[in-house]
Write an enzyme that holds these catalytic residues in place. Structure first.
Site, PDB file in Angstrom:
ATOM      1  N   ARG A  24       0.863  -1.189   0.000  1.00  8.35           N
ATOM      2  CA  ARG A  24       0.000   0.000   0.000  1.00  8.35           C
ATOM      3  C   ARG A  24       0.895   1.233   0.000  1.00  8.35           C
ATOM      4  NH1 ARG A  24      -2.403   3.430   3.788  1.00  8.35           N
ATOM      5  NH2 ARG A  24      -4.504   4.103   3.266  1.00  8.35           N
ATOM      6  N   SER A  29     -12.822  -2.632   1.015  1.00 10.74           N
ATOM      7  CA  SER A  29     -13.042  -2.010   2.324  1.00 10.74           C
ATOM      8  C   SER A  29     -14.511  -1.646   2.466  1.00 10.74           C
ATOM      9  CB  SER A  29     -12.232  -0.716   2.459  1.00 10.74           C
ATOM     10  OG  SER A  29     -10.869  -0.987   2.415  1.00 10.74           O
ATOM     11  N   LYS A  69      -4.243   6.174   8.733  1.00 10.40           N
ATOM     12  CA  LYS A  69      -4.968   6.579   7.528  1.00 10.40           C
ATOM     13  C   LYS A  69      -5.575   7.947   7.802  1.00 10.40           C
ATOM     14  CE  LYS A  69      -8.190   4.495   4.236  1.00 10.40           C
ATOM     15  NZ  LYS A  69      -9.448   5.168   4.042  1.00 10.40           N
TER      16      LYS A  69
HETATM   17  N1  3NM Z   1      -7.759   1.292   6.201  1.00 10.64           N
HETATM   18  P1  3NM Z   1      -3.050   0.700  11.588  1.00 10.64           P
HETATM   19  S1  3NM Z   1      -7.852   1.885   8.653  1.00 10.64           S
HETATM   20  C1  3NM Z   1      -5.326   1.241   5.680  1.00 10.64           C
HETATM   21  O1  3NM Z   1     -10.780   1.797   7.998  1.00 10.64           O
HETATM   22  C2  3NM Z   1      -6.449   1.421   6.608  1.00 10.64           C
HETATM   23  O2  3NM Z   1     -10.531   1.094   5.965  1.00 10.64           O
HETATM   24  C3  3NM Z   1      -8.616   1.516   7.193  1.00 10.64           C
HETATM   25  O3  3NM Z   1      -3.410   1.022  10.071  1.00 10.64           O
HETATM   26  C4  3NM Z   1     -10.084   1.476   7.046  1.00 10.64           C
HETATM   27  O4  3NM Z   1      -2.960  -0.770  11.711  1.00 10.64           O
HETATM   28  C5  3NM Z   1      -6.330   1.746   7.956  1.00 10.64           C
HETATM   29  O5  3NM Z   1      -1.705   1.355  11.758  1.00 10.64           O
HETATM   30  C6  3NM Z   1      -5.054   1.965   8.704  1.00 10.64           C
HETATM   31  O6  3NM Z   1      -4.107   1.318  12.437  1.00 10.64           O
HETATM   32  C7  3NM Z   1      -4.637   0.765   9.500  1.00 10.64           C
END
Ligand code: 3NM
Length: 223
Positions: free
Chosen positions: A47, A118, A147
């Protein structure tokens, strides 16, 4: 499901799903990925997004290098929101969000490769299922700073709700997931967890991944 991965194989691959791009790493992404694989990740998503993310040839070169490592260790390699890159590399699949290309268009392009989508609520899940998703990424379950445009955290209730409403597609929770809270995600009905920070920024990536992996295996309903 449309992918050539069997249902069981996909659920297994989603257990400890590591997502990363160069901006998520404090050291070389190659090192980070290799250590994460040593610790026991089961799938990887490239990503390369956000401020200072690589583009063009540099992005391609890094993707190719990371895919090479995944192939060596037989870890499925998924590309986030870049169908052309996924096609060129013959990646195992792609993951798209609600704002990316429409699901049927992506499905048409990738054929029977894995398609992850998603979703943030039941309505989005319904549409993603109808249009051909192979798995849902559901989040953010917990607050995340990774994010920039993440929605407010939903908690694990959305996972329970999806299962109660009969959605049996493989599901992976995402957002703020750590070894400490991962068990809640699995108990609520997810097949696995996707994480960035819990692995990419860990002081000891091999150890952190092992601990996360154990938290998932221990709480897996099927074990
Ligand atoms: N997508 P971490 S939250 C890439 O809610 C991503 O769809 C999300 O990173 C969504 O594990 C997210 O550091 C970030 O919290 C996840």
């Amino acid at each position: 499901m449309t992918t050539t991965f069997t249902d069981a194989k996909l659920r297994e691959a989603l257990k400890v799903y590591f997502i990363m791009g160069s901006i998520n790493c404090l050291k070389s992404p190659v090192e980070v990925l290799t250590e994460a694989i040593c610790g026991g990740i089961t799938m990887f998503q490239f990503r390369e997004k956000g401020t200072n993310a690589l583009v063009g040839e540099e992005k391609y070169a890094l993707a190719e290098e990371l895919q090479f490592i995944c192939k060596k260790y037989k870890i499925p390699f998924i590309v986030n929101d870049d169908i052309a890159l996924a096609q060129t590399l013959k990646a195992d699949g792609v993951h798209i969000g609600q704002e990316d290309d429409p699901i049927p268009v992506v499905r048409e392009q990738i054929g029977d490769k894995i398609l992850g989508v998603s979703v943030h609520n039941v309505e989005e899940a319904k549409i993603a299922l109808q249009k051909g998703a192979d798995y849902f990424g559901v989040g953010p379950i917990f607050p995340t700073t990774t994010k920039a445009d993440a929605k407010p955290a939903s908690g694990v209730a959305i996972l329970t709700e999806l299962r109660m409403k009969g959605y049996s597609l493989p599901i992976v929770g995402i957002g703020g997931i750590t070894a400490k809270n991962a068990s809640q995600v699995i108990k609520a009905g997810a097949d696995g967890v996707s994480v960035i920070t819990a692995i990419s920024l860990a002081d000891n990536i091999v150890h952190a991944t092992k601990v996360l992996n154990e938290a998932i295996i221990q709480n897996d309903r099927k074990n």
